[in-house]
Structures are given as C-alpha cells and as structure tokens.
Design a protein around this motif. Sequence first.
Motif, PDB file in Angstrom:
ATOM      1  N   VAL A 284       0.854  -1.179   0.000  1.00  0.00           N
ATOM      2  CA  VAL A 284       0.000   0.000   0.000  1.00  0.00           C
ATOM      3  C   VAL A 284       0.891   1.230   0.000  1.00  0.00           C
ATOM      4  CG1 VAL A 284      -1.810   1.255   1.205  1.00  0.00           C
ATOM      5  CG2 VAL A 284      -1.757  -1.240   1.326  1.00  0.00           C
ATOM      6  N   LEU A 285       0.700   2.112  -0.982  1.00  0.00           N
ATOM      7  CA  LEU A 285       1.502   3.331  -1.102  1.00  0.00           C
ATOM      8  C   LEU A 285       0.652   4.548  -0.769  1.00  0.00           C
ATOM      9  CD1 LEU A 285       3.296   2.743  -4.509  1.00  0.00           C
ATOM     10  CD2 LEU A 285       4.286   2.558  -2.245  1.00  0.00           C
ATOM     11  N   SER A 286       1.239   5.425  -0.010  1.00  0.00           N
ATOM     12  CA  SER A 286       0.631   6.713   0.263  1.00  0.00           C
ATOM     13  C   SER A 286       1.765   7.719   0.294  1.00  0.00           C
ATOM     14  CB  SER A 286      -0.098   6.689   1.605  1.00  0.00           C
ATOM     15  OG  SER A 286      -0.664   7.950   1.872  1.00  0.00           O
ATOM     16  N   GLY A 287       1.633   8.747  -0.479  1.00  0.00           N
ATOM     17  CA  GLY A 287       2.704   9.730  -0.540  1.00  0.00           C
ATOM     18  C   GLY A 287       2.528  10.639  -1.718  1.00  0.00           C
ATOM     19  N   PRO A 288       3.593  11.313  -2.092  1.00  0.00           N
ATOM     20  CA  PRO A 288       3.485  12.249  -3.219  1.00  0.00           C
ATOM     21  C   PRO A 288       3.271  11.502  -4.535  1.00  0.00           C
ATOM     22  CG  PRO A 288       5.755  12.069  -2.472  1.00  0.00           C
ATOM     23  CD  PRO A 288       4.923  11.286  -1.511  1.00  0.00           C
ATOM     24  N   PRO A 289       2.404  12.031  -5.387  1.00  0.00           N
ATOM     25  CA  PRO A 289       2.106  11.368  -6.655  1.00  0.00           C
ATOM     26  C   PRO A 289       3.326  11.080  -7.517  1.00  0.00           C
ATOM     27  CG  PRO A 289       0.551  13.124  -6.249  1.00  0.00           C
ATOM     28  CD  PRO A 289       1.605  13.226  -5.176  1.00  0.00           C
ATOM     29  N   VAL A 290       4.370  11.882  -7.425  1.00  0.00           N
ATOM     30  CA  VAL A 290       5.565  11.662  -8.231  1.00  0.00           C
ATOM     31  C   VAL A 290       6.201  10.299  -7.922  1.00  0.00           C
ATOM     32  CG1 VAL A 290       7.183  12.812  -6.669  1.00  0.00           C
ATOM     33  CG2 VAL A 290       7.639  12.793  -9.118  1.00  0.00           C
ATOM     34  N   MET A 291       5.979   9.787  -6.738  1.00  0.00           N
ATOM     35  CA  MET A 291       6.538   8.502  -6.338  1.00  0.00           C
ATOM     36  C   MET A 291       5.794   7.336  -6.983  1.00  0.00           C
ATOM     37  SD  MET A 291       6.332   6.874  -2.507  1.00  0.00           S
ATOM     38  CE  MET A 291       4.559   6.853  -2.453  1.00  0.00           C
ATOM     39  N   TYR A 292       4.520   7.502  -7.260  1.00  0.00           N
ATOM     40  CA  TYR A 292       3.682   6.376  -7.668  1.00  0.00           C
ATOM     41  C   TYR A 292       4.111   5.689  -8.951  1.00  0.00           C
ATOM     42  CZ  TYR A 292       0.213   7.601  -4.115  1.00  0.00           C
ATOM     43  OH  TYR A 292      -0.433   7.843  -2.943  1.00  0.00           O
ATOM     44  N   ARG A 293       4.330   6.444  -9.981  1.00  0.00           N
ATOM     45  CA  ARG A 293       4.583   5.819 -11.284  1.00  0.00           C
ATOM     46  C   ARG A 293       5.695   4.772 -11.207  1.00  0.00           C
ATOM     47  NH1 ARG A 293       2.709   8.237 -15.792  1.00  0.00           N
ATOM     48  NH2 ARG A 293       2.794  10.178 -14.633  1.00  0.00           N
ATOM     49  N   ASP A 294       6.839   5.132 -10.661  1.00  0.00           N
ATOM     50  CA  ASP A 294       7.961   4.191 -10.574  1.00  0.00           C
ATOM     51  C   ASP A 294       7.744   3.127  -9.506  1.00  0.00           C
ATOM     52  OD1 ASP A 294       9.371   5.431 -12.627  1.00  0.00           O
ATOM     53  OD2 ASP A 294      10.382   6.793 -11.255  1.00  0.00           O
ATOM     54  N   ALA A 295       7.253   3.524  -8.351  1.00  0.00           N
ATOM     55  CA  ALA A 295       7.101   2.575  -7.246  1.00  0.00           C
ATOM     56  C   ALA A 295       6.072   1.492  -7.565  1.00  0.00           C
ATOM     57  CB  ALA A 295       6.723   3.305  -5.964  1.00  0.00           C
ATOM     58  N   LEU A 296       4.961   1.851  -8.185  1.00  0.00           N
ATOM     59  CA  LEU A 296       3.947   0.854  -8.533  1.00  0.00           C
ATOM     60  C   LEU A 296       4.504  -0.180  -9.503  1.00  0.00           C
ATOM     61  CD1 LEU A 296       0.864   3.221  -8.925  1.00  0.00           C
ATOM     62  CD2 LEU A 296       1.268   1.589  -7.071  1.00  0.00           C
ATOM     63  N   GLU A 297       5.223   0.293 -10.505  1.00  0.00           N
ATOM     64  CA  GLU A 297       5.807  -0.623 -11.495  1.00  0.00           C
ATOM     65  C   GLU A 297       6.907  -1.479 -10.868  1.00  0.00           C
ATOM     66  OE1 GLU A 297       4.315  -1.048 -14.385  1.00  0.00           O
ATOM     67  OE2 GLU A 297       2.958   0.583 -13.854  1.00  0.00           O
ATOM     68  N   GLN A 298       7.683  -0.897  -9.974  1.00  0.00           N
ATOM     69  CA  GLN A 298       8.741  -1.656  -9.297  1.00  0.00           C
ATOM     70  C   GLN A 298       8.156  -2.784  -8.457  1.00  0.00           C
ATOM     71  OE1 GLN A 298      11.234   1.543  -7.546  1.00  0.00           O
ATOM     72  NE2 GLN A 298      12.821  -0.012  -7.617  1.00  0.00           N
ATOM     73  N   LEU A 299       7.075  -2.498  -7.761  1.00  0.00           N
ATOM     74  CA  LEU A 299       6.441  -3.529  -6.938  1.00  0.00           C
ATOM     75  C   LEU A 299       5.936  -4.680  -7.800  1.00  0.00           C
ATOM     76  CD1 LEU A 299       4.624  -1.210  -4.421  1.00  0.00           C
ATOM     77  CD2 LEU A 299       6.380  -2.906  -3.835  1.00  0.00           C
ATOM     78  N   GLU A 300       5.383  -4.358  -8.951  1.00  0.00           N
ATOM     79  CA  GLU A 300       4.942  -5.422  -9.851  1.00  0.00           C
ATOM     80  C   GLU A 300       6.142  -6.227 -10.357  1.00  0.00           C
ATOM     81  OE1 GLU A 300       1.788  -6.126 -13.421  1.00  0.00           O
ATOM     82  OE2 GLU A 300       2.943  -4.271 -13.478  1.00  0.00           O
ATOM     83  N   ALA A 301       7.239  -5.548 -10.668  1.00  0.00           N
ATOM     84  CA  ALA A 301       8.452  -6.235 -11.126  1.00  0.00           C
ATOM     85  C   ALA A 301       9.027  -7.148 -10.044  1.00  0.00           C
ATOM     86  CB  ALA A 301       9.497  -5.218 -11.569  1.00  0.00           C
ATOM     87  N   LEU A 302       8.737  -6.835  -8.773  1.00  0.00           N
ATOM     88  CA  LEU A 302       9.200  -7.675  -7.670  1.00  0.00           C
ATOM     89  C   LEU A 302       8.308  -8.899  -7.467  1.00  0.00           C
ATOM     90  CD1 LEU A 302      10.186  -4.941  -5.071  1.00  0.00           C
ATOM     91  CD2 LEU A 302      11.736  -6.570  -6.184  1.00  0.00           C
ATOM     92  N   GLY A 303       7.268  -9.045  -8.291  1.00  0.00           N
ATOM     93  CA  GLY A 303       6.440 -10.234  -8.247  1.00  0.00           C
ATOM     94  C   GLY A 303       5.062 -10.061  -7.645  1.00  0.00           C
ATOM     95  N   LEU A 304       4.681  -8.840  -7.278  1.00  0.00           N
ATOM     96  CA  LEU A 304       3.342  -8.622  -6.743  1.00  0.00           C
ATOM     97  C   LEU A 304       2.349  -8.479  -7.894  1.00  0.00           C
ATOM     98  CD1 LEU A 304       5.231  -7.716  -4.334  1.00  0.00           C
ATOM     99  CD2 LEU A 304       3.315  -6.306  -3.641  1.00  0.00           C
ATOM    100  N   ALA A 305       1.203  -9.084  -7.734  1.00  0.00           N
ATOM    101  CA  ALA A 305       0.150  -8.964  -8.743  1.00  0.00           C
ATOM    102  C   ALA A 305      -0.485  -7.579  -8.653  1.00  0.00           C
ATOM    103  CB  ALA A 305      -0.912 -10.041  -8.507  1.00  0.00           C
ATOM    104  N   PRO A 306      -0.943  -7.033  -9.780  1.00  0.00           N
ATOM    105  CA  PRO A 306      -1.556  -5.698  -9.767  1.00  0.00           C
ATOM    106  C   PRO A 306      -2.745  -5.561  -8.818  1.00  0.00           C
ATOM    107  CG  PRO A 306      -1.062  -6.338 -12.006  1.00  0.00           C
ATOM    108  CD  PRO A 306      -0.812  -7.549 -11.139  1.00  0.00           C
ATOM    109  N   ASP A 307      -3.414  -6.669  -8.514  1.00  0.00           N
ATOM    110  CA  ASP A 307      -4.543  -6.595  -7.587  1.00  0.00           C
ATOM    111  C   ASP A 307      -4.106  -6.680  -6.120  1.00  0.00           C
ATOM    112  OD1 ASP A 307      -3.857  -9.301  -7.691  1.00  0.00           O
ATOM    113  OD2 ASP A 307      -5.936  -9.981  -7.567  1.00  0.00           O
TER     114      ASP A 307
END
Length: 106
Positions: A37-60
């Motif tokens: 779960v991410l909460s923070g400045p929007p600038v962080m989201y784009r990279d962090a969301l994709e990184q988490l998926e690359a680490l093996g987490l499903a988008p859901d």
Amino acid sequence: LTVDDGAGRDTPFPCRVGLVTSLLEDLDLCGETTVAVLSGPPVMYRDALEQLEALGLAPDKIFATLERRMRCGIGECCHCVTGGVYLCQDGPVFSLEEIRAMEGAV
C-alpha cells in the motif's frame, strides 16, 4: 518505514532514509503473500507501482491512495473525477489494476 530526506536534523531518523523507489531494490518479497500500500506524493507512484509489480506482486495486490485531487469529498465538485471514476466516492484507495484502467490516474 522510510523518510526521503534526513537533512537538517540534529539526530538521525530511527528509520531508513532515501527515496522509496531506491529502497524497493533491496527488498526480497514473496509476491504470492505480499500486499503493498503506497501513500505519498504522486511523483513517487509511477515508478514505485511498477517496481512492486516487477518484484512479483500482482496488480490486484498493489494499492495506492489517490486523494490528491479531492476538494469537496462528496462528489459534488467533480474535481476528483479521473477516467470517469469519482475518487472521493469510489476510493480513494485503488489497486494498480484499477489505476491502470483510469486514464490520467498517475
């Protein structure tokens, strides 16, 4: 727990210091059992969301708060409408799967 900047403090933070995106590189996650779960400045989201998926987490199993666009909080002003979704009424927490379906969300 992390903070992005420890400058200007007399005592060190009792947690890691650095950008979340650089700290994710060191994580060893089990994608099948981890929820992020991410909460923070929007600038962080784009990279962090994709990184988490690359680490093996499903988008859901990856969530972010999108409250930054809210004003009235009850759906009257329409300021928060993103991709046809009222963030204040339908969120503000959405999965990466939902965010990808909302044009302009991140």
